[in-house]
Design a protein around this motif. Structure first.
Motif, PDB file in Angstrom:
ATOM      1  N   MET A   1      58.539  33.590  17.676  1.00  0.00           N
ATOM      2  CA  MET A   1      57.350  32.756  17.466  1.00  0.00           C
ATOM      3  C   MET A   1      56.104  33.513  17.923  1.00  0.00           C
ATOM      4  N   THR A   2      55.070  33.370  17.175  1.00  0.00           N
ATOM      5  CA  THR A   2      53.842  34.080  17.530  1.00  0.00           C
ATOM      6  C   THR A   2      52.740  33.089  17.910  1.00  0.00           C
ATOM      7  N   ASP A   3      51.899  33.530  18.813  1.00  0.00           N
ATOM      8  CA  ASP A   3      50.778  32.705  19.256  1.00  0.00           C
ATOM      9  C   ASP A   3      49.478  33.089  18.569  1.00  0.00           C
ATOM     10  N   LEU A   4      49.553  33.822  17.453  1.00  0.00           N
ATOM     11  CA  LEU A   4      48.347  34.150  16.691  1.00  0.00           C
ATOM     12  C   LEU A   4      47.760  32.871  16.104  1.00  0.00           C
ATOM     13  N   ARG A   5      46.455  32.715  16.212  1.00  0.00           N
ATOM     14  CA  ARG A   5      45.773  31.561  15.638  1.00  0.00           C
ATOM     15  C   ARG A   5      44.915  32.051  14.474  1.00  0.00           C
ATOM     16  N   ILE A   6      44.585  31.146  13.566  1.00  0.00           N
ATOM     17  CA  ILE A   6      43.770  31.471  12.405  1.00  0.00           C
ATOM     18  C   ILE A   6      42.416  30.781  12.555  1.00  0.00           C
ATOM     19  N   ALA A   7      41.356  31.575  12.501  1.00  0.00           N
ATOM     20  CA  ALA A   7      40.000  31.019  12.581  1.00  0.00           C
ATOM     21  C   ALA A   7      39.345  31.085  11.213  1.00  0.00           C
ATOM     22  N   ASP A   8      38.404  30.171  11.004  1.00  0.00           N
ATOM     23  CA  ASP A   8      37.569  30.195   9.811  1.00  0.00           C
ATOM     24  C   ASP A   8      36.219  29.612  10.196  1.00  0.00           C
ATOM     25  N   GLU A   9      35.370  29.426   9.204  1.00  0.00           N
ATOM     26  CA  GLU A   9      34.018  28.963   9.506  1.00  0.00           C
ATOM     27  C   GLU A   9      33.987  27.535  10.051  1.00  0.00           C
ATOM     28  N   THR A  10      35.052  26.766   9.842  1.00  0.00           N
ATOM     29  CA  THR A  10      35.071  25.387  10.338  1.00  0.00           C
ATOM     30  C   THR A  10      35.526  25.283  11.792  1.00  0.00           C
ATOM     31  N   ASN A  11      36.315  26.244  12.275  1.00  0.00           N
ATOM     32  CA  ASN A  11      36.841  26.123  13.636  1.00  0.00           C
ATOM     33  C   ASN A  11      36.504  27.305  14.552  1.00  0.00           C
TER      34      ASN A  11
ATOM     35  N   ALA B   1      50.377  40.432  17.129  1.00  0.00           N
ATOM     36  CA  ALA B   1      51.332  39.340  17.351  1.00  0.00           C
ATOM     37  C   ALA B   1      52.052  39.525  18.689  1.00  0.00           C
ATOM     38  N   GLN B   2      52.426  40.767  18.996  1.00  0.00           N
ATOM     39  CA  GLN B   2      53.075  41.047  20.289  1.00  0.00           C
ATOM     40  C   GLN B   2      52.127  40.760  21.446  1.00  0.00           C
ATOM     41  N   ILE B   3      50.889  41.200  21.322  1.00  0.00           N
ATOM     42  CA  ILE B   3      49.901  40.964  22.380  1.00  0.00           C
ATOM     43  C   ILE B   3      49.664  39.468  22.553  1.00  0.00           C
ATOM     44  N   ALA B   4      49.572  38.733  21.448  1.00  0.00           N
ATOM     45  CA  ALA B   4      49.374  37.282  21.523  1.00  0.00           C
ATOM     46  C   ALA B   4      50.503  36.620  22.303  1.00  0.00           C
ATOM     47  N   ASP B   5      51.722  37.062  22.063  1.00  0.00           N
ATOM     48  CA  ASP B   5      52.877  36.492  22.761  1.00  0.00           C
ATOM     49  C   ASP B   5      52.937  36.934  24.226  1.00  0.00           C
ATOM     50  N   GLU B   6      52.750  38.231  24.448  1.00  0.00           N
ATOM     51  CA  GLU B   6      52.897  38.783  25.796  1.00  0.00           C
ATOM     52  C   GLU B   6      51.758  38.392  26.734  1.00  0.00           C
ATOM     53  N   ARG B   7      50.572  38.161  26.183  1.00  0.00           N
ATOM     54  CA  ARG B   7      49.387  37.882  27.007  1.00  0.00           C
ATOM     55  C   ARG B   7      48.868  36.452  26.832  1.00  0.00           C
ATOM     56  N   ARG B   8      49.721  35.542  26.372  1.00  0.00           N
ATOM     57  CA  ARG B   8      49.254  34.177  26.049  1.00  0.00           C
ATOM     58  C   ARG B   8      48.588  33.479  27.225  1.00  0.00           C
ATOM     59  N   ASP B   9      48.960  33.827  28.461  1.00  0.00           N
ATOM     60  CA  ASP B   9      48.334  33.200  29.631  1.00  0.00           C
ATOM     61  C   ASP B   9      46.967  33.795  29.939  1.00  0.00           C
ATOM     62  N   GLN B  10      46.731  35.000  29.455  1.00  0.00           N
ATOM     63  CA  GLN B  10      45.511  35.734  29.775  1.00  0.00           C
ATOM     64  C   GLN B  10      44.442  35.629  28.691  1.00  0.00           C
ATOM     65  N   LEU B  11      44.866  35.582  27.418  1.00  0.00           N
ATOM     66  CA  LEU B  11      43.908  35.549  26.318  1.00  0.00           C
ATOM     67  C   LEU B  11      44.534  34.935  25.083  1.00  0.00           C
ATOM     68  N   THR B  12      43.676  34.590  24.143  1.00  0.00           N
ATOM     69  CA  THR B  12      44.097  34.061  22.850  1.00  0.00           C
ATOM     70  C   THR B  12      43.762  35.110  21.794  1.00  0.00           C
ATOM     71  N   VAL B  13      44.659  35.302  20.835  1.00  0.00           N
ATOM     72  CA  VAL B  13      44.412  36.219  19.725  1.00  0.00           C
ATOM     73  C   VAL B  13      44.211  35.383  18.461  1.00  0.00           C
ATOM     74  N   VAL B  14      43.096  35.643  17.786  1.00  0.00           N
ATOM     75  CA  VAL B  14      42.698  34.880  16.608  1.00  0.00           C
ATOM     76  C   VAL B  14      42.432  35.842  15.459  1.00  0.00           C
ATOM     77  N   LYS B  15      42.940  35.502  14.272  1.00  0.00           N
ATOM     78  CA  LYS B  15      42.681  36.287  13.066  1.00  0.00           C
ATOM     79  C   LYS B  15      41.619  35.567  12.241  1.00  0.00           C
ATOM     80  N   LEU B  16      40.696  36.344  11.687  1.00  0.00           N
ATOM     81  CA  LEU B  16      39.661  35.783  10.825  1.00  0.00           C
ATOM     82  C   LEU B  16      39.549  36.652   9.578  1.00  0.00           C
TER      83      LEU B  16
END
Length: 111
Positions: free
Chosen positions: A1-11, A43-58
């Motif tokens: 499971m990955t913690d990558l989030r998807i951003a766009d102009e609405t969020n 995706a690895q960084i998002a999973d490994e560092r979920r407590d420290q930061l959020t990774v978002v793709k735009l």
């Protein structure tokens, strides 16, 4: 499971600018080979560092106003935001070790 989030102009404001922890934004496009190359690393960084930061793709092609606002001229561009402020950015894919080293140095400024 990955913690990558998807951003766009609405969020974007909610996910990135109003986040309570640092957010690494990956500006990418479907046609960009290095963007696909760096995806597993992010995706690895998002999973490994979920407590420290959020990774978002735009997706830059689908969200030109945000890409323009932050003057994204080449892809992939990675930008680190903290408390709504841009604190670090790089252009181009990097090996995971190099990316983590640079990211850790940038995160030191958020403490």
């Amino acid at each position: 499971m990955t913690d990558l989030r998807i951003a766009d102009e609405t969020n974007f404001d909610e996910l990135v600018l109003r986040a309570d922890k640092p957010v690494l934004v990956d500006f990418w496009a479907q046609w960009c080979p290095p963007c696909h190359q760096i995806l597993p690393i992010l995706a690895q960084i998002a999973d490994e560092r979920r407590d420290q930061l959020t990774v978002v793709k735009l997706n830059s092609d689908e969200n030109p106003a945000i890409s323009s606002k932050y003057r994204v001229m080449a892809l992939p561009t990675l930008m680190l935001f903290h408390h709504g402020e841009l604190i670090w950015s790089i252009v181009g894919a990097r090996p995971k070790a190099k990316l983590l080293k640079d990211l850790d140095e940038a995160l030191l400024t958020t403490v």
